[in-house]
Motif scaffolding. Structure first.
Motif, short mmCIF file in Angstrom:
data_model
loop_
_atom_site.label_atom_id
_atom_site.label_comp_id
_atom_site.label_asym_id
_atom_site.label_seq_id
_atom_site.Cartn_x
_atom_site.Cartn_y
_atom_site.Cartn_z
N GLU A 70 -6.90 -18.49 25.21
CA GLU A 70 -6.71 -17.88 23.91
C GLU A 70 -6.54 -16.50 23.89
O GLU A 70 -6.40 -15.88 23.09
N ALA A 71 -6.91 -15.69 25.11
CA ALA A 71 -6.79 -14.23 24.90
C ALA A 71 -5.42 -13.63 25.55
O ALA A 71 -5.37 -12.67 25.62
N ARG A 72 -4.31 -14.67 25.74
CA ARG A 72 -3.28 -14.21 26.25
C ARG A 72 -2.48 -13.33 25.42
O ARG A 72 -1.81 -12.33 26.09
N SER A 73 -2.84 -13.19 24.12
CA SER A 73 -1.90 -12.38 23.34
C SER A 73 -2.67 -10.98 23.60
O SER A 73 -1.92 -9.92 23.22
N GLU A 74 -3.75 -10.67 24.31
CA GLU A 74 -4.36 -9.39 24.40
C GLU A 74 -3.47 -8.58 25.50
O GLU A 74 -3.64 -7.30 25.62
N PHE A 75 -2.62 -9.35 26.39
CA PHE A 75 -1.98 -8.73 27.45
C PHE A 75 -0.70 -8.22 27.42
O PHE A 75 0.08 -8.63 26.22
N ASP A 76 -0.03 -7.16 27.94
CA ASP A 76 1.26 -6.83 27.82
C ASP A 76 2.32 -7.76 28.15
O ASP A 76 3.53 -7.66 27.56
N GLU A 77 1.98 -8.38 29.15
CA GLU A 77 3.22 -9.48 29.61
C GLU A 77 2.42 -10.81 29.75
O GLU A 77 1.23 -10.83 30.25
N VAL A 78 3.04 -11.76 29.59
CA VAL A 78 2.71 -13.16 30.12
C VAL A 78 3.43 -13.96 31.24
O VAL A 78 4.87 -13.94 30.61
N VAL A 79 3.28 -14.21 32.20
CA VAL A 79 3.99 -14.59 33.25
C VAL A 79 3.39 -16.14 33.56
O VAL A 79 2.48 -16.30 33.83
N VAL A 80 4.19 -17.21 33.30
CA VAL A 80 3.95 -18.66 33.77
C VAL A 80 4.15 -19.02 35.04
O VAL A 80 5.25 -18.64 35.66
N ASN A 81 3.12 -19.23 35.81
CA ASN A 81 2.94 -19.54 37.20
C ASN A 81 3.30 -20.95 37.50
O ASN A 81 2.58 -21.54 37.60
N GLY A 82 4.67 -21.27 37.33
CA GLY A 82 5.04 -22.65 37.80
C GLY A 82 5.29 -22.61 39.27
O GLY A 82 4.70 -23.06 40.25
N GLU A 83 6.53 -22.06 39.77
CA GLU A 83 7.04 -22.05 41.00
C GLU A 83 6.63 -20.59 41.65
O GLU A 83 7.06 -19.84 40.84
N LEU A 84 5.98 -20.82 42.82
CA LEU A 84 5.73 -19.32 43.08
C LEU A 84 6.48 -18.43 43.51
O LEU A 84 6.41 -17.28 43.25
N ASP A 85 7.88 -18.78 44.22
CA ASP A 85 8.84 -17.87 44.22
C ASP A 85 9.30 -17.11 43.12
O ASP A 85 9.56 -15.82 42.98
N GLU A 86 9.49 -18.08 41.89
CA GLU A 86 9.90 -17.42 40.74
C GLU A 86 8.92 -16.57 40.04
O GLU A 86 9.36 -15.43 39.29
N THR A 87 7.74 -16.96 40.10
CA THR A 87 6.46 -16.03 39.52
C THR A 87 6.55 -14.64 40.28
O THR A 87 6.37 -13.59 39.70
N VAL A 88 6.73 -14.87 41.59
CA VAL A 88 6.44 -13.41 42.28
C VAL A 88 7.89 -12.80 41.97
O VAL A 88 7.77 -11.39 41.79
N ASP A 89 8.95 -13.05 41.69
CA ASP A 89 10.17 -12.66 41.55
C ASP A 89 10.12 -11.74 40.04
O ASP A 89 10.40 -10.72 39.93
N ARG A 90 9.41 -12.54 39.15
CA ARG A 90 9.03 -11.97 37.88
C ARG A 90 8.28 -10.68 37.81
O ARG A 90 8.46 -9.70 37.47
N LEU A 91 7.37 -10.80 38.39
CA LEU A 91 6.25 -10.08 38.92
C LEU A 91 6.97 -8.50 39.49
O LEU A 91 6.70 -7.27 39.20
N VAL A 92 7.77 -8.89 40.31
CA VAL A 92 8.68 -7.89 41.28
C VAL A 92 9.37 -7.06 40.40
O VAL A 92 9.39 -5.64 40.25
N GLN A 93 9.87 -7.65 39.11
CA GLN A 93 10.90 -7.28 38.27
C GLN A 93 9.95 -6.32 37.28
O GLN A 93 10.33 -5.12 37.00
N LEU A 94 8.79 -6.68 36.92
CA LEU A 94 7.83 -6.08 36.09
C LEU A 94 7.44 -4.85 36.45
O LEU A 94 7.29 -3.83 35.79
N MET A 95 7.25 -5.11 37.81
CA MET A 95 6.60 -3.71 38.52
C MET A 95 7.60 -2.92 39.12
O MET A 95 7.33 -1.75 39.59
N ARG A 96 8.91 -3.23 38.94
CA ARG A 96 10.07 -2.31 39.41
C ARG A 96 9.90 -1.72 41.04
O ARG A 96 9.93 -0.86 41.25
N LEU A 97 9.36 -2.84 41.65
CA LEU A 97 9.45 -2.77 43.20
C LEU A 97 10.58 -2.74 43.94
O LEU A 97 11.64 -3.50 43.31
#
Length: 204
Positions: free
Chosen positions: A177-204
């Protein structure tokens, strides 16, 4: 504690605005139980060893195979009290009514000063504290693909009794219920896709 004091000690800080895109940042990764925070952060670290993953301080004793500064910084109650008094922790909590855990401020700020991206893998309570103690951080919420999938992951983990699972699921429902408190929400379905999204957000 010896050298531990210099690693987990306090340091002056000046709160300000969120770190910009061109500067190193602190990223809080939080989410409900069994969503896969540890697995995701472990994969990120393996792919990008330049990332600094914060190590928590705790007042509990080391378990077999745990080394100081790797799994945790193991400190006495008196040392933990000093860290609190000197504003040396970004967040802390009593876990299971016995031992205290917290995120040392100094290593995080030193890593940022050195130009490294920092990850804090913490629970919702800790994330809320960091929002006040380190407002420059970006907060990312890891969400499960569905409630049924979260239940499946918790049951499949097999590390809790049925009673413990139900207790964790009640907590997870509140955390979702607290997800709206966060700057970004990433759905962790497939691990590789999740990590790719985080890499984009962190500009790595």
């Amino acid at each position: 504690m010896g050298e531990q004091r210099s690693v987990a000690g306090a340091t002056p800080h000046e709160p300000g605005g969120r770190i910009g895109a061109a500067r190193p940042g602190v990223y809080v990764i939080s989410g409900p139980t069994a969503v896969g925070k540890g697995t995701v952060c472990g994969r990120l670290k393996a792919l990008h060893p330049e990332i600094f993953v914060s190590v928590s301080a705790t007042t509990r004793n080391p378990r077999p195979g745990e080394t100081d500064g790797s799994a945790y910084w193991f400190v006495t109650d008196e040392e933990f009290d000093r860290l609190i008094a000197e504003d040396g922790l970004l967040e802390w909590a009593v876990v299971h009514g016995t031992h205290r855990y917290g995120t040392p401020r100094r290593p995080v700020e030193e890593a940022v000063a050195a130009g490294r991206t920092v990850i804090l893998e913490i629970d919702l309570q800790g994330a809320r504290q960091v929002r006040g103690s380190y407002p420059m951080a970006t907060h990312i919420f890891l969400a499960p693909p569905s409630w049924d999938e979260l239940v499946h992951r918790l049951e499949d983990r097999g590390t809790e009794t049925p009673e413990q699972q139900q207790r964790r699921l009640r907590t997870a429902a509140r955390e979702l219920e607290a997800r709206s408190e966060f700057d970004e929400v990433v759905v962790n379905g497939e691990l590789d896709e999740t990590v790719d999204r985080l890499v984009q957000l962190m500009r790595l």
